[in-house]
Structure formats: structure tokens, C-alpha cells
Design an enzyme around this catalytic site. Sequence first.
Site: not given
Ligand code: FDA
Length: 526
Positions: A470
Site C-alpha cells: 500500500y
Molecule cells: P506494479 O507493476 O505497479 O508494481 C509495483 C511495484 O513492484 C513497483 O515498484 C514495480 O517496479 C515493482 N515490480 C513490479 N513487477 C516487478 C518485477 N517483475 N520485478 C521487480 N519489481 C517489480 N495488495 C494486497 O496485498 N492484497 C490485496 O487484496 C490488494 N488489493 C488491491 C486492489 C487494488 C485495486 C490495487 C490498486 C492494489 C491492491 N493491492 C493489494 C496492492 C498491490 O499488492 C500492490 O499495488 C502491488 O504492488 C501490485 O503489483 P503490480 O505488479 O500490479 O504493480
Amino acid sequence: DSFVQCFSSNTTNPNNNTTSPQVIFTLNDPSYQPILQSSIRNLIFSQNSTPKPILIITPHNIFQIQSAITCSKNQGLQVKVRSGGHDYERLSYTTSYHYHHHEPFIIIDLFNLRSITINLEDETAWVESGAIVGELYHAIAKASSVHGFPAGSCHTMGIGGHVSGGGFGTIFRKYGLAADNIVDATMVDSEGRILNRTLMGEDLFWAIRGGGGSSFGVITSWKVKIVRVPPTVTIFDISKSVVLEEDDVDDDASIVSFMKWQNIANKLPGEIFLHAVMGIRSVNVNGSSTSRTVITISFTGLYLGEADKAVSLVNENFAELGLQRNNCKQMSWIQSVLYFSGFSYKSNIDVLLQRNQTSQSFKAKSDYVTKPIPVSGLKGLWKKMKMMMLFEGIKNPPVLILTPYGGRMSEISESETPFPHRRGIIYGVQYYVSWDLNNETGKYLMMMRRLYEYMTPYVSKNPRAAYLNYRDLDLGVNRDKNTSYEEARSSWGSKYFKNNFERLVKVKADVDPDNFFWNEQSIPPQ
Ligand code: FDA
């Protein structure tokens, strides 16, 4: 141009030839904008003034990631890694630094890397980072009706970011976090090396399971332990409301229920997840112009088992909720996934493969509660929320999403992974607000900061803990690439990681001493 030249001359793999699908998208490419927008969830960071990457790289294989890293290094470009784009504070696709002060950057967007291989024999799965959480749930459900995975509820989150920051969901009280259920991983580090668990070593493998991947490299896939779930699970939803205008609300059923919930939520067996969402609204009395302010607390439960058992378990521990058999729905685990992701539980599970999701402008902050909030604190909170709604023009008031800990979470030590929020946590709080108009952003951000300020006496202290996934830049940011360990620790580092911050710094110094992978809240190497 020099990046493109470097990228094509670094093609050590035959897949990298020009006949393969397009991998590099420059600003004037017609697909650049749609790709950039495709997974931006927070519209605050989708403005004309939002700093844009000079290139987006969409690798189809790990070798293209290697080339992207090597060439970014050669050209002095910063790298942002994006899996699902759900980062609350945009760190996967843009920067918070002022336009003239930020380095030119590229995005490595992993959405093409999303294969999933399930192995029921050893109960594991390899999942590529660009898969969304819904794709993993879907693949598991297609393979078995008695397996699942303990990750978050929102099905469009990327596996890459979600797992590397922890990842909790409706079955985490039984099985722990997504990050607690990782047995191997592959990644590319700042030297362009391809590593698996054996090659990266246990320190780095520890760091990427909750310490945030983006400080350490590009995680390309995770090997996850899939967990056994019963064929039938039970869901229920009960709301309690309290009218704030009434003089004496102390005996109100919703206050009594909430106070009891705070005492039992983390003590219930791991099979039950009973979370609470607190919101405020204004209602008109019988069609007249008189309005009243109503607080609603919605308790939603998931029990890993049948309804009759859920009812007796809840009634033994939390009779105030008044749960009855007809409040319960029995379903399969994957149907509960649909339910918590906002679909009807009767939907076709293929909806979990949909990547599109409504984006909003939003702000969230997090806290951990270790002692029940007293009634006086609760009433003060509601008064504050009421003032915001009635007198400060906050049309969409904030909600508080309260997630009980305990169960398996209390059995895992604080240092097992970088995610330290374990024993002693009653529940986690997420304050969340969204709004429609961009010119209201400042007002909503200020409101959230004041709400957070109000909660100070009632939540964890020294440090005031927060959940990395978060992400909240209000906690503090690295001023630049050379921000010191002390600065980072005292602002955001100890809040997300407590004493694990030190070990994260050691790992960082070891694997990325030049701080190539850095951002507003990346782990400093010293
Ligand atoms: P994104 O691609 O934006 O990456 C997030 C971070 O991780 C960035 O710093 C990115 O650079 C890094 N990153 C991404 N992929 C990477 C990789 N392959 N290697 C290295 N670094 C990498 N959380 C939770 O625990 N339980 C929940 O139920 C929810 N629900 C929820 C709902 C909604 C609508 C949102 C917007 C968010 C959540 N979250 C959540 C939070 C969620 O866990 C958090 O936003 C994660 O970082 C999302 O991962 P993404 O890959 O989608 O994000």
C-alpha cells in the site's frame, strides 16, 4: 537510437531478431500511449504533465530483459519495472521527481510474460511475473478443484509486484502471504545475470519475498506452492449501521459488534477470515430534506468449510454479529475468488482473465492496530469523518478496510521474510478514498493526511508500521540516488520493514552496490 542499436547488437538469443513481435516502443509510436495507459490504475498519474518514459520495452523472453538492462546502463537510463501497474504511487511507470530533475527513464513492461505451469504432483506452479493474479487463480482452478493460492483479492494485480511486496488475501490467516508460499524464482540482476534461487543465494531470495522487487532487479517468474483448499467454502456478509445524530450511541449494536470484533478477529481459527469495512454516508429521512449521518460497518467472512460449521464457529466467538445459516452462501474456493474480486460468484471464471479495470484517482494509507481502539477513539474518528463530509466538501468520504491478522500470520517470525507485520497485530487498516475530478486531488490528499494524523494514538508506534504494497510516499522518499541509509530507515524504511531493513540494505549493497535499480522508496546500498 543508441539504445535501439545497443539492444539489437546485444541479441544473444535467436528470438531477438527483427521478425519477432515489436518489443521497443518510442514516444512517437502509435502503440506507445495505449501501452503506457493500459495498466495505470491511479488516474492521478495519468496526466499530460506526468513524466513519461522515453521508451517502453515489452519483452517476450528473459534475454530481452537482459539486453534492456545492459543497454539502459550503457545509456545512463533509469529502469522502471511494471507487472500489473497497481502501484499506488506510480513507481512502476513514472516518477514523482520534478520534471527537470528526474533522470530519463524507460519502462520494462512484463505483460507479454505471463505463462503459468501447474504441477499438481508436487503442488507447485511456475508463474511469470506479467501474469495477473486472476490468471493464476484461473489456471489453478482449471487444474484442480481442491487447490488454491493465498494472494490478494483484486484479480488484475500483477504477480510481479504483488508477490514481491508481500501479498495478502482472504485465505492468508490459514496459509500466510503470497510471499510466504514461494519456493523458487528467476530474475535478472543489475549486471544482466539470469538467476534462480540457487544462483541468487538465500539472502537475495529472502529480500525479493516482501522487500519489493524493484530494488533488486527484474523478477521474471515465481515458483509458488499451491495450497489445499476444501471443496466447499462459505461466504457471508452482514452490515451494521449507526446513526450519528442520536445522543447516546454507546450501546448501539454496531459499536458493540465492532468492539467485540476487535477482540476476537485475530484470535479466530485460521480457517476463518472476517474483515470489516467502515464507511460513512448521508441519508435523507423519509424523503424530507433533513439528513442524517450513518456509519456502516460491513463484516464479510470467508470460512474454509461448510456453512453450518461457519455459523457455529462465529456464534461461539462473536454472537453479537447475529450470523444465521441463511446469511451464508456455500461455494467453491474459485467462486469465493470471484466474489471478493467484485464479480457475482456465479460468473464464468473466465472473467478472471480480464485485464481491464476501471481506473480512478485514489489515495490510500495503511496502519496496524495492536490494541483495540477505545469507543472514544472510534467516536472521534466518526465525528472527524462526518465533519469532512458535511463541512469540507468531501463528496466521496474515505472508507477504512480492516483486515484481521493472527492465525498462520502469527506463527511466522518477523524476520522470516522482509514483511514484518506478524505476531501481535490485531488488524491492518487501509484508509482509501477515490474521487472524480482532478482539480480536487489536493483537497482529498490533505483530507487523508489529516485522517491519518487523527489515528496516531490508536495504531502501532515506534515505528508506526505500514504495508509496502500500500505504497505511500507521504512516509518519505529518497531525495536522490545517494540518499543515506539513516534517512531512508527513519522515514519509510523501518515502517515497512522494521528491523528487516538492515538486512535488506546489506543484500542491496551486495547485489546492486551502484544503486542502478533505484526509485523514491528503493533500498539504499549504504
Ligand atoms: P506494479 O507493476 O505497479 O508494481 C509495483 C511495484 O513492484 C513497483 O515498484 C514495480 O517496479 C515493482 N515490480 C513490479 N513487477 C516487478 C518485477 N517483475 N520485478 C521487480 N519489481 C517489480 N495488495 C494486497 O496485498 N492484497 C490485496 O487484496 C490488494 N488489493 C488491491 C486492489 C487494488 C485495486 C490495487 C490498486 C492494489 C491492491 N493491492 C493489494 C496492492 C498491490 O499488492 C500492490 O499495488 C502491488 O504492488 C501490485 O503489483 P503490480 O505488479 O500490479 O504493480
